[in-house]
Design a protein around this motif. Structure first.
Motif, mmCIF file in Angstrom:
data_model
loop_
_atom_site.group_PDB
_atom_site.id
_atom_site.type_symbol
_atom_site.label_atom_id
_atom_site.label_comp_id
_atom_site.label_asym_id
_atom_site.label_seq_id
_atom_site.Cartn_x
_atom_site.Cartn_y
_atom_site.Cartn_z
ATOM 1 N N MET A 267 0.225 -11.984 -0.971
ATOM 2 C CA MET A 267 0.538 -11.236 -2.039
ATOM 3 C C MET A 267 1.611 -10.535 -2.375
ATOM 4 N N GLY A 268 1.940 -9.826 -1.438
ATOM 5 C CA GLY A 268 3.312 -9.262 -1.369
ATOM 6 C C GLY A 268 4.520 -9.844 -1.851
ATOM 7 N N TYR A 269 4.549 -11.277 -1.091
ATOM 8 C CA TYR A 269 5.742 -12.343 -1.301
ATOM 9 C C TYR A 269 5.768 -12.578 -2.672
ATOM 10 N N ILE A 270 4.648 -12.949 -3.244
ATOM 11 C CA ILE A 270 4.440 -13.583 -4.577
ATOM 12 C C ILE A 270 5.024 -12.453 -5.625
ATOM 13 N N LEU A 271 4.461 -11.123 -5.308
ATOM 14 C CA LEU A 271 5.246 -10.225 -6.212
ATOM 15 C C LEU A 271 6.545 -9.943 -5.948
ATOM 16 N N ALA A 272 7.363 -10.407 -4.696
ATOM 17 C CA ALA A 272 8.719 -10.092 -4.545
ATOM 18 C C ALA A 272 9.224 -11.222 -5.402
ATOM 19 N N ILE A 273 8.800 -12.374 -5.502
ATOM 20 C CA ILE A 273 9.506 -13.477 -6.034
ATOM 21 C C ILE A 273 9.502 -12.977 -7.474
ATOM 22 N N ILE A 274 8.557 -12.512 -8.177
ATOM 23 C CA ILE A 274 8.259 -12.096 -9.396
ATOM 24 C C ILE A 274 9.131 -10.947 -9.827
ATOM 25 N N LEU B 281 8.716 -1.621 -13.011
ATOM 26 C CA LEU B 281 7.436 -1.309 -12.389
ATOM 27 C C LEU B 281 6.966 -2.362 -11.549
ATOM 28 N N PRO B 282 6.768 -3.400 -11.789
ATOM 29 C CA PRO B 282 6.239 -4.634 -10.857
ATOM 30 C C PRO B 282 7.230 -4.532 -9.374
ATOM 31 N N GLY B 283 8.584 -4.088 -9.502
ATOM 32 C CA GLY B 283 9.271 -4.252 -8.263
ATOM 33 C C GLY B 283 9.161 -2.964 -7.484
ATOM 34 N N LEU B 284 8.785 -1.859 -8.140
ATOM 35 C CA LEU B 284 8.029 -0.678 -7.386
ATOM 36 C C LEU B 284 6.816 -0.815 -6.770
ATOM 37 N N ALA B 285 5.994 -1.496 -7.389
ATOM 38 C CA ALA B 285 4.762 -1.637 -6.796
ATOM 39 C C ALA B 285 4.935 -2.688 -5.625
ATOM 40 N N THR B 286 5.891 -3.469 -5.780
ATOM 41 C CA THR B 286 6.019 -4.710 -4.793
ATOM 42 C C THR B 286 6.393 -3.977 -3.529
ATOM 43 N N VAL B 287 7.287 -2.933 -3.575
ATOM 44 C CA VAL B 287 7.909 -2.048 -2.640
ATOM 45 C C VAL B 287 6.705 -1.506 -1.793
ATOM 46 N N GLY B 288 6.007 -0.887 -2.552
ATOM 47 C CA GLY B 288 4.777 0.011 -2.083
ATOM 48 C C GLY B 288 3.722 -0.890 -1.242
ATOM 49 N N LEU B 289 3.660 -2.264 -2.060
ATOM 50 C CA LEU B 289 2.787 -2.924 -1.194
ATOM 51 C C LEU B 289 3.118 -3.647 0.070
ATOM 52 N N THR B 290 4.537 -3.933 0.129
ATOM 53 C CA THR B 290 4.917 -4.422 1.249
ATOM 54 C C THR B 290 5.200 -3.627 2.305
ATOM 55 N N MET B 291 5.364 -2.258 2.035
ATOM 56 C CA MET B 291 5.476 -1.304 3.128
ATOM 57 C C MET B 291 4.244 -0.661 3.484
ATOM 58 N N ASP B 292 3.286 -1.246 2.939
ATOM 59 C CA ASP B 292 2.003 -0.672 3.263
ATOM 60 C C ASP B 292 1.676 0.930 2.754
ATOM 61 N N LYS B 293 2.412 1.411 1.841
ATOM 62 C CA LYS B 293 2.219 2.716 1.309
ATOM 63 C C LYS B 293 1.505 2.949 0.043
ATOM 64 N N THR C 23 2.321 3.319 -4.132
ATOM 65 C CA THR C 23 1.851 2.246 -4.807
ATOM 66 C C THR C 23 0.797 2.914 -6.252
ATOM 67 N N GLY C 24 -0.210 4.007 -5.502
ATOM 68 C CA GLY C 24 -0.594 4.677 -6.409
ATOM 69 C C GLY C 24 0.310 5.656 -7.541
ATOM 70 N N GLN C 25 1.164 5.921 -7.153
ATOM 71 C CA GLN C 25 2.115 6.589 -7.977
ATOM 72 C C GLN C 25 2.847 5.796 -9.063
ATOM 73 N N VAL C 26 3.024 4.527 -8.657
ATOM 74 C CA VAL C 26 3.570 3.546 -9.701
ATOM 75 C C VAL C 26 2.584 3.182 -10.589
ATOM 76 N N MET C 27 1.440 3.099 -10.325
ATOM 77 C CA MET C 27 0.141 2.771 -11.171
ATOM 78 C C MET C 27 0.000 3.848 -12.162
ATOM 79 N N TYR C 28 -0.043 5.071 -11.517
ATOM 80 C CA TYR C 28 0.003 6.399 -12.420
ATOM 81 C C TYR C 28 0.985 6.314 -13.353
ATOM 82 N N ILE C 29 2.144 6.229 -13.060
ATOM 83 C CA ILE C 29 3.355 6.008 -14.013
ATOM 84 C C ILE C 29 3.086 5.067 -14.990
#
Length: 154
Positions: A1-8, A112-124, A128-134
């Protein structure tokens, strides 16, 4: 899932960078002046008619100038009327623009999708919650502002 988000997210981040650079060039690279709307063109930009402004050139003669772009969110919600004073950048250039923050807001939303991707790929999960809150905060603020503009029009 993280790789698909990274491509986008990578092309979106590049588009975001381009939009923010365009915003900075428009905002800080040109002189902003206020002009009176004397009419409207038949051409449209983002579904809104483009205004015609009147200004005095260097020789003291008045000339009518067609605005080429609108970058102001409030103008897109409630367009100007005749004899209204609006801000215009680059009135003496090839592409006069109604300045605003449309490019900046769009650029931040594309980031924002790039920040969410960084959070998901780093298992943070916290990041990811902060990005969704923003994202939700921006959506609520913009939605409330749009609702207020629509109420003003009534």
């Amino acid at each position: 899932m993280g790789y698909i988000l990274a491509i986008i997210a990578i092309p979106l981040a590049l588009a975001e960078l381009a939009l923010i650079i365009l915003f900075m060039l428009t905002q800080f690279g040109q002189h902003v002046e206020e002009y009176e709307v004397v009419g409207f063109q038949k051409k449209k930009f983002l579904g809104r008619v483009l205004p015609i402004i009147e200004r005095e050139n260097d020789e003291g003669e008045t000339e009518k100038i067609n605005v080429k772009q609108i970058d102001q969110i409030s103008y897109l919600l409630s367009p100007a009327i005749e004899r209204q004073i609006i801000s215009v950048t680059g009135a003496d250039t090839k592409s006069p623009t109604v300045p605003g923050y449309l490019k900046l807001v769009t650029g931040v939303l594309l980031l924002l999708p790039g920040l969410a991707t960084v959070g998901l790929t780093m298992d943070k999960a916290y990041f990811t919650g902060q990005v969704m809150y923003i994202t939700l905060l921006i959506a609520v603020l913009l939605g409330g502002w749009i609702a207020l503009k629509l109420i003003q029009r009534l």
